[in-house]
Design an enzyme around this catalytic site. Structure first.
Site, PDB file in Angstrom:
ATOM      1  N   GLY A 231      19.892  88.987  51.493  1.00  0.00           N
ATOM      2  CA  GLY A 231      20.380  88.343  52.714  1.00  0.00           C
ATOM      3  C   GLY A 231      19.787  89.007  53.944  1.00  0.00           C
ATOM      4  O   GLY A 231      18.728  89.640  53.890  1.00  0.00           O
ATOM      5  N   SER A 232      20.491  88.877  55.045  1.00  0.00           N
ATOM      6  CA  SER A 232      19.964  89.365  56.319  1.00  0.00           C
ATOM      7  C   SER A 232      20.008  90.893  56.406  1.00  0.00           C
ATOM      8  O   SER A 232      20.784  91.547  55.700  1.00  0.00           O
ATOM      9  CB  SER A 232      20.789  88.778  57.462  1.00  0.00           C
ATOM     10  OG  SER A 232      22.142  89.166  57.287  1.00  0.00           O
ATOM     11  N   GLY A 236      22.670  93.864  55.052  1.00  0.00           N
ATOM     12  CA  GLY A 236      22.251  95.075  54.327  1.00  0.00           C
ATOM     13  C   GLY A 236      22.656  96.352  55.046  1.00  0.00           C
ATOM     14  O   GLY A 236      22.981  97.364  54.422  1.00  0.00           O
ATOM     15  N   GLU A 253      17.576  93.346  49.332  1.00  0.00           N
ATOM     16  CA  GLU A 253      16.444  92.428  49.574  1.00  0.00           C
ATOM     17  C   GLU A 253      16.761  91.693  50.871  1.00  0.00           C
ATOM     18  O   GLU A 253      17.477  90.693  50.869  1.00  0.00           O
ATOM     19  CB  GLU A 253      16.302  91.432  48.418  1.00  0.00           C
ATOM     20  CG  GLU A 253      15.958  92.068  47.084  1.00  0.00           C
ATOM     21  CD  GLU A 253      14.488  92.431  46.948  1.00  0.00           C
ATOM     22  OE1 GLU A 253      13.669  92.041  47.812  1.00  0.00           O
ATOM     23  OE2 GLU A 253      14.159  93.130  45.972  1.00  0.00           O
ATOM     24  N   CYS A 287      12.281  84.316  53.020  1.00  0.00           N
ATOM     25  CA  CYS A 287      12.169  85.703  53.503  1.00  0.00           C
ATOM     26  C   CYS A 287      10.704  86.067  53.680  1.00  0.00           C
ATOM     27  O   CYS A 287      10.354  86.914  54.498  1.00  0.00           O
ATOM     28  CB  CYS A 287      12.867  86.660  52.539  1.00  0.00           C
ATOM     29  SG  CYS A 287      12.345  86.431  50.847  1.00  0.00           S
TER      30      CYS A 287
HETATM   31  P1  NAD Z   1      23.459  86.467  55.130  1.00  0.00           P
HETATM   32  O1  NAD Z   1      23.189  87.901  55.315  1.00  0.00           O
HETATM   33  O2  NAD Z   1      24.167  85.737  56.196  1.00  0.00           O
HETATM   34  O3  NAD Z   1      24.320  86.244  53.784  1.00  0.00           O
HETATM   35  C1  NAD Z   1      23.833  86.642  52.532  1.00  0.00           C
HETATM   36  C2  NAD Z   1      24.990  86.892  51.582  1.00  0.00           C
HETATM   37  O4  NAD Z   1      25.676  88.086  51.962  1.00  0.00           O
HETATM   38  C3  NAD Z   1      26.057  85.799  51.567  1.00  0.00           C
HETATM   39  O5  NAD Z   1      26.480  85.612  50.231  1.00  0.00           O
HETATM   40  C4  NAD Z   1      27.178  86.393  52.430  1.00  0.00           C
HETATM   41  O6  NAD Z   1      28.449  85.898  52.122  1.00  0.00           O
HETATM   42  C5  NAD Z   1      27.069  87.857  52.047  1.00  0.00           C
HETATM   43  N1  NAD Z   1      27.556  88.827  53.045  1.00  0.00           N
HETATM   44  C6  NAD Z   1      27.373  88.799  54.381  1.00  0.00           C
HETATM   45  N2  NAD Z   1      27.871  89.921  54.944  1.00  0.00           N
HETATM   46  C7  NAD Z   1      28.386  90.672  53.939  1.00  0.00           C
HETATM   47  C8  NAD Z   1      29.037  91.938  53.879  1.00  0.00           C
HETATM   48  N3  NAD Z   1      29.275  92.653  54.981  1.00  0.00           N
HETATM   49  N4  NAD Z   1      29.410  92.420  52.668  1.00  0.00           N
HETATM   50  C9  NAD Z   1      29.174  91.710  51.543  1.00  0.00           C
HETATM   51  N5  NAD Z   1      28.576  90.495  51.537  1.00  0.00           N
HETATM   52  C10 NAD Z   1      28.179  89.991  52.726  1.00  0.00           C
HETATM   53  O7  NAD Z   1      22.034  85.770  54.822  1.00  0.00           O
HETATM   54  P2  NAD Z   1      21.654  84.220  54.730  1.00  0.00           P
HETATM   55  O8  NAD Z   1      21.690  83.598  56.085  1.00  0.00           O
HETATM   56  O9  NAD Z   1      22.404  83.561  53.621  1.00  0.00           O
HETATM   57  O10 NAD Z   1      20.132  84.321  54.230  1.00  0.00           O
HETATM   58  C11 NAD Z   1      19.011  84.444  55.083  1.00  0.00           C
HETATM   59  C12 NAD Z   1      18.537  85.884  55.148  1.00  0.00           C
HETATM   60  O11 NAD Z   1      18.280  86.390  53.833  1.00  0.00           O
HETATM   61  C13 NAD Z   1      17.217  86.044  55.878  1.00  0.00           C
HETATM   62  O12 NAD Z   1      17.281  87.192  56.687  1.00  0.00           O
HETATM   63  C14 NAD Z   1      16.200  86.216  54.760  1.00  0.00           C
HETATM   64  O13 NAD Z   1      15.012  86.887  55.139  1.00  0.00           O
HETATM   65  C15 NAD Z   1      16.989  86.989  53.775  1.00  0.00           C
HETATM   66  N6  NAD Z   1      16.455  86.858  52.424  1.00  0.00           N
HETATM   67  C16 NAD Z   1      15.787  87.923  51.888  1.00  0.00           C
HETATM   68  C17 NAD Z   1      15.215  87.820  50.627  1.00  0.00           C
HETATM   69  C18 NAD Z   1      14.447  88.965  50.027  1.00  0.00           C
HETATM   70  O14 NAD Z   1      14.184  88.907  48.831  1.00  0.00           O
HETATM   71  N7  NAD Z   1      14.061  89.971  50.785  1.00  0.00           N
HETATM   72  C19 NAD Z   1      15.342  86.623  49.903  1.00  0.00           C
HETATM   73  C20 NAD Z   1      16.044  85.561  50.474  1.00  0.00           C
HETATM   74  C21 NAD Z   1      16.603  85.699  51.746  1.00  0.00           C
END
Ligand code: NAD
Length: 497
Positions: A231-232, A236, A253, A287
């Site tokens: 995720g974002s 992380g 990731e 990503c």
């Molecule tokens: P996001 O961070 O908003 O959410 C991702 C996941 O994390 C969701 O399931 C959300 O519910 C959970 N989450 C959020 N905050 C949390 C916390 N504090 N504790 C536990 N869980 C939590 O991301 P998004 O908008 O769904 O996805 C887009 C982002 O993901 C972009 O920044 C993209 O670059 C990144 N991404 C990275 C990869 C990689 O492999 N590097 C792959 C796909 C997406």
């Protein structure tokens, strides 16, 4: 349509009809499901069940565990079209990419099946006579998977296919924006488990529907041995320290801000096609999306002319109907893109495209023309990952300067160079070249294959998933020293009598 897809994959209607979490499709904003979110006590029960399942699964021989993953791969092959289409409905990527995502799942299953017979350690020379040393790899524990909306199924499969052959149980908290595909994957895995038989314990794989709080509960529970979170960078930054505080393991990731260096010797036909796929594909929501084009000043005008021509011809529309660019995930993503483009204009950048595209039946779908933004410096706006199709264009004179620009962002996921000069290519992938986890030559930054380790440095989180020796992340390493002599010599020649 959703019902028939879900039915094909064996998902019971009550799981997605009538709950508190409303799911809409980015295609037109209409509702496609309602799911019940897990309460804190549901998550607690799931973790306890995952712990029990782990205790049973870890003693099933690894090649047998591989057999389960082989059966799961078969399910995916049989349901590739249905799952690929569901991915498109739920996250809006075009059908070709939805199908590609399922193919990645099939590929990692194949890799994991082979790996199940290759979970090997080293034999190490001992300094003591009549002794040998070796390394064993053992199952780790319940694995918590947190995933993002833009790749709703493949990253789960990269982790879970390997985690299963490594002897672990699974707890999956999918994105709250894409939970239907998670239910479908779980149903297909359950079918494989049924076919596999009793050796697979109950609750080997569980899905936890919920928002951030459900993820946080997994993150903070010491019984969850590894948290693999996609995720974002914002997410992380919260998750990493919380897992570390309880001495858990994590694979992070996170966001990328990927560049292409376009050198004067580059094959511009190839480069133009690569830029198009990697900058506008998935509507800029990968990503690994190409976000920065660092072009030699001598070919800037030519590449810009080619790109503007290609961008103008691209078909934007319903992702199920053969278009190349589908919608953004939601109106927040659209607003974020518009606000960044407005700031870029204020700063004097030249902006091409970026407008909303509406058509019959687009409803509350947020479709946009991919944007090209010519900037004169890599400022804070350019260094930030905006999750939308914005390609910044910067120029360079010398290769060193281009490499410095490639590296001068907080993220370190993917990168590439287009050149036919072998010195430039080798420099780019050398220790003084790109600082990213992925560095390609004459290929765009997106669209990785399963055989390599996938992931990135710096604010991308440092995690690696998929191929190479990534399986080791899902196991614990044990060093064994065995004495088969009749003496008890101490290491380092220490005398203790
Ligand atoms: P996001 O961070 O908003 O959410 C991702 C996941 O994390 C969701 O399931 C959300 O519910 C959970 N989450 C959020 N905050 C949390 C916390 N504090 N504790 C536990 N869980 C939590 O991301 P998004 O908008 O769904 O996805 C887009 C982002 O993901 C972009 O920044 C993209 O670059 C990144 N991404 C990275 C990869 C990689 O492999 N590097 C792959 C796909 C997406």
């Amino acid at each position: 349509m959703i019902h028939s897809l879900m039915e094909k994959m064996g998902v019971a209607k009550e799981l997605y009809q009538g709950g508190d979490l409303v799911v809409t499709t980015p295609i037109d904003g209409s509702e496609i499901g309602r799911l019940t979110t897990a309460s804190s006590s549901d998550v607690e029960t799931a973790i306890a069940n995952a712990e029990k399942a782990f205790q049973a699964w870890k003693s099933v021989p690894a090649p047998r565990r591989g057999e389960l993953v082989r059966l799961f791969g078969d399910q995916l092959r049989q349901h590739k079209e249905a799952l690929g289409e569901l991915v498109t409905w739920e996250c809006g990527k075009i059908l070709q990419e939805g199908l590609g995502e399922v193919q990645e799942m099939i590929d990692i299953c194949d890799l994991a099946v082979g790996q199940s017979r290759q979970l090997f350690g080293l034999t190490i020379a001992s300094e003591r006579p009549g002794h040998h040393m070796r390394e064993s790899w053992h199952p780790l524990g319940p694995i918590g998977l947190i995933t993002a909306f833009n790749f709703p199924v493949a990253p789960w499969a990269w982790n879970s296919a390997l985690a299963l052959v490594c002897g672990n149980s699974l707890l999956w908290k999918p994105s709250e924006k894409t939970p239907l595909t998670a239910l479908a994957c779980q149903a297909l895995l359950e079918r494989a488990i049924e076919e596999f038989g009793d050796e697979a314990p109950e609750h080997l794989s569980q899905v936890i529907i919920g928002e951030r709080a459900a993820g946080e509960q997994l993150v903070n529970d010491a019984r969850v041995a590894l948290i693999s979170a996609t995720g974002s960078t914002r997410m992380g930054r919260e998750v990493g320290p919380q897992v570390a505080a309880r001495f858990g393991r994590s694979i992070l990731e996170l966001g990328g801000n990927n560049a292409m260096i376009l050198a004067p010797s580059a094959d511009l036909d190839m480069a133009t096609r690569a830029i198009l796929f990697s900058a506008v594909g998935t509507a800029g929501q990968r990503c690994t999306t190409l976000r920065r084009l660092v072009v030699h000043e001598s070919i800037k005008d030519e590449i810009l002319a080619r790109l503007k021509k290609s961008y103008s011809a691209i078909s934007i529309g319903n992702p199920l109907e053969g278009n190349l660019v589908g919608p953004l995930i939601d109106h927040q993503a659209f607003d974020a893109m518009q606000s960044v483009l407005a700031k870029a204009r204020e700063q004097g950048a030249k902006v091409f495209g970026g407008n909303r595209v509406e058509f019959a039946n687009s409803g509350e779908g947020y479709y946009v023309e991919p944007a090209i933004v010519e900037v004169t410096e890599q400022n804070e706006l350019v260094k930030h990952e905006t999750f939308a199709p914005i390609l910044y264009v910067l120029t360079y004179k010398e290769l060193d300067e281009a490499i410095a620009t490639n590296n001068d962002v907080p993220q370190g996921l993917s990168s590439c160079i287009f050149t036919t000069d072998v010195r430039e290519a080798e420099t780019f992938i050398s220790a003084v070249g790109s600082d990213c986890g992925i560095a390609n030559v004459n290929i765009g930054p997106s669209g990785a294959e399963i055989g390599g380790a996938f992931g990135g440095e710096k604010e991308t989180g440092g995690g690696r998933e998929s191929g190479s020796d990534v399986w080791k992340s899902y196991m614990r390493r044990q060093t064994n020293t065995v004495n088969y002599s009749r003496e008890l010599p101490l290491a380092q020649g220490i005398k203790f009598d």
